[in-house]
Design a protein around this motif. Structure first.
Motif: not given
Length: 451
Positions: A143-166
């Motif tokens: 449902l939510l393919p993990r973000a690619q390493a390129a251009g991966f920031t801490a902020e987008s990681g937190v955001k991605d994690n929130d969406t995943r938990q939701r």
């Protein structure tokens, strides 16, 4: 130290085992006591010193009694109580080596298959929680393919994690159940049936195993709803967590130490005194069964299996023959003889009402699904029992199985009309039974065919 499966319900005392059997089977105290002692002796054997343990063999049982009095049911319930691998076989299915028919070694092979299946289910249940978490993660990855390493920031990681938990929360609450996803599941090996002449069962098993191994490791894509995807993935993840080799070793040990084999219709392979000439393979089957009951080693696809400590329960009506018509060696291997009582009217009344899943409860529950209330009055149950007993006396005595025939006939109209009678109440009393079955019982020719 006890084997893992000996620590469960086989620690029950003989009295507790009989009480448990009483919930499902009416009467037959002597048979229940005999099987309860046999089961308790297995537990006792595990407590003695290892050197002596090997010498203590099970005391096999011969149940003698007419059909439909509970012989098979006692053995089946006993195996369920003990959580033991159990197989029921008909003695008449087997023939002497060299004739067309199954060989007795297949009994042990089938028992081991059942043991493997049981052990696998137990192991799967243990890892089910971990497998469910892994399956959940796989669905979330789709449902939510993990973000690619390129251009991966801490902020987008937190955001991605929130969406995943939701999404995880929605998944657990069942909000995404009907959404379709593409999943990769392991392709099931093709079930291949190989016909082989009698006596070649071992080669057949090896060929089947070879063809199954060819298909291992392949995956295929399937489009399914998330609810079904989770079930498939949980099973697949659980299978990955199980050590197959260890499982097979445990399953073989379980079959050897706790297996129960119920051989029905053993009287049909007893050679009667008056039969002369080529009494084809009856005695031969007994001679083939003998090493199995005495204790021998059988080759299976899971390795060699010893039958020294498998409990054998044989049963037969012995109408036309006597236990003494069996070959002496086999008689000696069935030391415990139990005679089961024929059923009388009072037994039928108890069978209809007392067991946890009695026939009256079963039919009431079936009709309740249509919104029809079915009640059995005492007078109705009493008359039903009398009818079943009368028909058994006049025609062939088939024991408690007659109750099924009589009950089906009695409730035929109600069953047919139930869908149109939502909200109504039907009371089965003496008059109702008489009205529906009275004529049939009086007419002997009709009851012979219909009841």
């Amino acid at each position: 130290m006890l084997p893992s499966n000996q620590s469960g319900s086989s620690q029950m005392t003989p009295r507790e085992i009989v009480e448990e059997l009483d919930k499902h089977i009416v009467g037959q105290k002597a048979a229940k006591r005999a099987v309860a002692i046999a089961l308790r002796n297995r537990w006792r054997r595990q407590q003695v010193a290892v050197s002596l343990r090997q010498e203590i063999t099970p005391k096999n049982i011969l149940m003698i009694g007419p059909t439909g009095v509970g012989k098979t049911e006692i053995a089946r319930r006993l195996a369920r109580l003990a959580k033991a691998p159990f197989i029921k076989v008909e003695a008449t299915k087997f023939t002497e080596v060299g004739y067309v028919g199954r060989e007795v070694d297949s009994i042990v092979r089938d028992l081991v298959e059942i043991s493997v299946k049981m052990t696998r289910e137990e192991e799967m249940a243990k890892v089910r929680h971990r497998a469910a978490d892994a399956a959940e993660d796989r669905v979330l990855d789709i449902l939510l393919p993990r973000a690619q390493a390129a251009g991966f920031t801490a902020e987008s990681g937190v955001k991605d994690n929130d969406t995943r938990q939701r999404f995880r929360k929605m998944l657990r609450e069942g909000q995404l159940d009907d959404r379709e996803v593409d999943i990769e599941v392991r392709a099931l090996p093709v079930g291949l049936e190989i016909m082989a002449p009698p006596g070649m069962e071992e080669m057949t098993q090896q060929l089947q195993g070879m063809f199954q191994n060819l298909g291992q490791g392949r995956t295929r894509s399937r489009k399914v709803k998330i609810k079904e995807a989770l079930k498939l993935l949980v099973d697949e993840e659980a299978a990955k967590m199980i050590n197959e080799e260890e499982l097979k070793l445990r399953a073989v040990e379980n079959a050897e130490q706790n297996g129960i084999v119920f051989i029905d219709e053993i009287d049909k392979i007893a050679r009667r005194q008056e039969t002369m000439g080529a009494d084809v393979s009856r005695e031969g089957v007994q001679r083939d069964l003998l090493p199995l009951v005495e204790g021998c080693t059988v080759n299976t696809k899971y390795g060699t299996v010893k039958t020294d400590h498998v409990l054998f329960i044989a049963s037969g009506a012995f109408h036309m023959s006597k236990p003494s018509d069996l070959i002496p060696e086999l008689q000696g291997r069935l030391p415990i003889r139990v005679e089961l009582e024929p059923l009388v009217v009072n037994d039928f009344v108890r069978i209809l009402t007392e067991p946890d899943a009695s026939l009256c409860r079963q039919y009431s529950a079936l009709m309740a699904t249509e919104g029809l209330t079915l009640e059995f009055a005492e007078s109705g149950v009493q008359r039903l029992a009398e009818v079943a007993f009368e028909v058994n006396e006049r025609t062939e005595n088939i024991g408690a199985r007659r109750l099924h025939t009589v009950m089906e006939r009695l409730l035929e109209t109600v069953s047919f009309d139930a869908a149109d009678r939502n909200g109504t109440r039907v009371v089965i009393n003496r008059e109702y039974v008489e009205g529906n079955l009275g004529e049939l019982v009086k007419d002997q020719d009709l009851s012979r065919y219909i009841l």
